[in-house]
Design an enzyme around this catalytic site. Sequence first.
Site, PDB file in Angstrom:
ATOM      1  CG  ASP A 130      -2.117   0.801   1.513  1.00  0.00           C
ATOM      2  OD1 ASP A 130      -1.603   2.382   0.589  1.00  0.00           O
ATOM      3  OD2 ASP A 130      -2.395   1.094   2.486  1.00  0.00           O
ATOM      4  CB  CYS A 133       1.120   0.467   4.451  1.00  0.00           C
ATOM      5  SG  CYS A 133       2.483  -0.792   4.988  1.00  0.00           S
ATOM      6  CB  CYS A 136       4.469  -0.279   2.406  1.00  0.00           C
ATOM      7  SG  CYS A 136       2.831  -1.827   2.864  1.00  0.00           S
ATOM      8  NE  ARG A 160      -3.136  -0.204   5.031  1.00  0.00           N
ATOM      9  CZ  ARG A 160      -3.191   0.620   5.849  1.00  0.00           C
ATOM     10  NH1 ARG A 160      -3.409   0.065   7.295  1.00  0.00           N
ATOM     11  NH2 ARG A 160      -2.015   1.725   5.134  1.00  0.00           N
TER      12      ARG A 160
END
Length: 247
Positions: A130, A133, A136, A160
């Site tokens: 993502d 995120c 991430c 997400r």
Amino acid sequence: MPAEETAVNKSWIAVSLILAAPLAGAEEGAPLTKEDLAAALKGVEVGDISESPVPGVYQVAVGADVAYVTSDGRYLLEGELYDLKTNRNLTEQTREEARVDLLASVDPATMIVFKPEDGVVKHTITVFTDVDCGYCRQFHRDIAEVNALGIEVHYLFYPRTGPDTESWAKAEKVWCSADRNAALTRAKLGGSLPDATCGETPVAMHYDLGHRMGLRGTPAIYSSTGEHLGGYLPPATLIRVLDESAQ
């Protein structure tokens, strides 16, 4: 092994079973056929149902989603099934086999791939990511070091927050960029992206695949054998886990 979670339902097999009309056609306690059980579950085919190692219990596996149902259709079991003689997690083994098949169904041309510069690949991992995120982004900050360790990274999109959200739009902008690798790096560093459009993108397909993989958060890292390695792992830990898994 942290990952940022996304809102998900319980096993859809469990929900389908719980909400299904009472299974008919058999006396109380009488065993059901696989056909009876499949007919009662929307989206479940006879081939998704098999005898489990436990007498009187069916295994129902759709994608990487696994549940167990007693042969009379009365009781549902969710959780891990272990063979204590061999100390193997049979449920996870089923999931891993399903993940390999699911990932093999993805056209490599729809992935964003980061390869080792020297061309020497020791391990290949698939990462659902993502753009927004935090973990991430941390994983991607390490991407050069990850590649230097001989790990090739195949990125799939998993915003997400779902469709029609800012994260989803960013994923599509990355895909529609002339240099997707550079665009993904720029997006993960908080940079802006041009409002480019390019027709259909693989974001929705990747997102749906993530659900079928049983994804619960991002980043979600999978080995080539379908093992879920968890969320963010520092490069040194990631290579150690991959080396140990390959033994």
